[in-house]
Design a protein around this motif. Structure first.
Motif, PDB file in Angstrom:
ATOM      1  N   UNK A   1       0.830  -1.207   0.000  1.00 29.39           N
ATOM      2  CA  UNK A   1       0.000   0.000   0.000  1.00 29.39           C
ATOM      3  C   UNK A   1       0.864   1.257   0.000  1.00 29.39           C
ATOM      4  N   UNK A   2       2.072   1.194   0.598  1.00 24.79           N
ATOM      5  CA  UNK A   2       2.962   2.354   0.575  1.00 24.79           C
ATOM      6  C   UNK A   2       3.590   2.560  -0.792  1.00 24.79           C
ATOM      7  N   UNK A   3       3.760   1.488  -1.530  1.00 21.36           N
ATOM      8  CA  UNK A   3       4.398   1.629  -2.839  1.00 21.36           C
ATOM      9  C   UNK A   3       3.415   2.260  -3.824  1.00 21.36           C
TER      10      UNK A   3
ATOM     11  N   UNK B   1      -1.316   2.117  -6.347  1.00 19.77           N
ATOM     12  CA  UNK B   1      -2.034   3.301  -6.838  1.00 19.77           C
ATOM     13  C   UNK B   1      -2.008   3.371  -8.360  1.00 19.77           C
ATOM     14  N   UNK B   2      -0.862   3.006  -8.947  1.00 20.32           N
ATOM     15  CA  UNK B   2      -0.730   3.025 -10.400  1.00 20.32           C
ATOM     16  C   UNK B   2      -1.704   2.026 -11.032  1.00 20.32           C
ATOM     17  N   UNK B   3      -1.795   0.841 -10.448  1.00 27.27           N
ATOM     18  CA  UNK B   3      -2.714  -0.173 -10.990  1.00 27.27           C
ATOM     19  C   UNK B   3      -4.157   0.301 -10.872  1.00 27.27           C
ATOM     20  N   UNK B   4      -4.495   0.936  -9.755  1.00 22.02           N
ATOM     21  CA  UNK B   4      -5.864   1.442  -9.583  1.00 22.02           C
ATOM     22  C   UNK B   4      -6.168   2.520 -10.613  1.00 22.02           C
ATOM     23  N   UNK B   5      -5.207   3.436 -10.833  1.00 25.53           N
ATOM     24  CA  UNK B   5      -5.425   4.499 -11.832  1.00 25.53           C
ATOM     25  C   UNK B   5      -5.563   3.930 -13.233  1.00 25.53           C
ATOM     26  N   UNK B   6      -4.723   2.957 -13.566  1.00 21.91           N
ATOM     27  CA  UNK B   6      -4.814   2.358 -14.901  1.00 21.91           C
ATOM     28  C   UNK B   6      -6.127   1.602 -15.054  1.00 21.91           C
ATOM     29  N   UNK B   7      -6.564   0.921 -13.993  1.00 26.67           N
ATOM     30  CA  UNK B   7      -7.860   0.228 -14.042  1.00 26.67           C
ATOM     31  C   UNK B   7      -9.017   1.194 -14.243  1.00 26.67           C
TER      32      UNK B   7
ATOM     33  N   UNK C   1      -1.821   5.611 -20.127  1.00 29.38           N
ATOM     34  CA  UNK C   1      -0.439   5.205 -19.847  1.00 29.38           C
ATOM     35  C   UNK C   1       0.322   6.333 -19.175  1.00 29.38           C
ATOM     36  N   UNK C   2       0.164   7.555 -19.667  1.00 30.59           N
ATOM     37  CA  UNK C   2       0.851   8.684 -19.044  1.00 30.59           C
ATOM     38  C   UNK C   2       0.297   8.985 -17.659  1.00 30.59           C
ATOM     39  N   UNK C   3      -0.990   8.757 -17.478  1.00 32.54           N
ATOM     40  CA  UNK C   3      -1.597   8.965 -16.172  1.00 32.54           C
ATOM     41  C   UNK C   3      -1.038   7.940 -15.170  1.00 32.54           C
ATOM     42  N   UNK C   4      -0.764   6.707 -15.615  1.00 34.54           N
ATOM     43  CA  UNK C   4      -0.192   5.685 -14.752  1.00 34.54           C
ATOM     44  C   UNK C   4       1.215   5.994 -14.336  1.00 34.54           C
ATOM     45  N   UNK C   5       1.953   6.734 -15.147  1.00 34.99           N
ATOM     46  CA  UNK C   5       3.346   7.068 -14.845  1.00 34.99           C
ATOM     47  C   UNK C   5       3.455   8.395 -14.098  1.00 34.99           C
TER      48      UNK C   5
END
Length: 111
Positions: free
Chosen positions: A56-58, A62-68, A103-107
């Motif tokens: 959860x700290x990493x 969050x990146x996976x949730x945003x991409x989903x 993709x850019x939102x995930x990064x």
């Protein structure tokens, strides 16, 4: 006087006593195993909690949730464009632009 007169009851008492001792030793052994298993479970629960906290700290979660969420928006956009009746020649370009945005939102927070 019954000096050498052994009875069958004495022998049965000895076998009963040995059975009871055996069952008590077996019970003690099983209780020790249960205690060690409880300790193992406690250690595994603590390790699981530590790994969940680390995840959860990493930023990976969050990146996976945003991409989903972005993929869900992509699917809804496609459904909406098909429902509205957008021309088929424009659909791949619109979806490609939105996929690049996802993709850019995930990064976004890798800095």
């Amino acid at each position: 006087m019954k000096l050498f007169n052994w009875s069958k009851d004495d022998q049965e008492d000895k076998t009963d006593l040995s059975r009871v001792e055996f069952l008590q030793m077996e019970n003690d052994r099983l209780l020790d195993q249960i205690e060690s298993l409880k300790l193992d479970v406690t250690e595994l629960e603590a390790e699981n909690k530590a790994m969940a906290d680390q995840l959860s700290r990493s930023g990976f979660m969050r990146r996976i949730i945003r991409i989903g969420m972005g993929l869900a928006v992509l699917a809804l956009t496609y459904a909406l464009l098909v429902l509205v009746g957008e021309r088929n020649s424009n659909l791949p370009w619109l979806i490609l632009i939105e996929a690049a945005f996802i993709i850019f939102m995930g990064r976004g927070e890798e800095k």
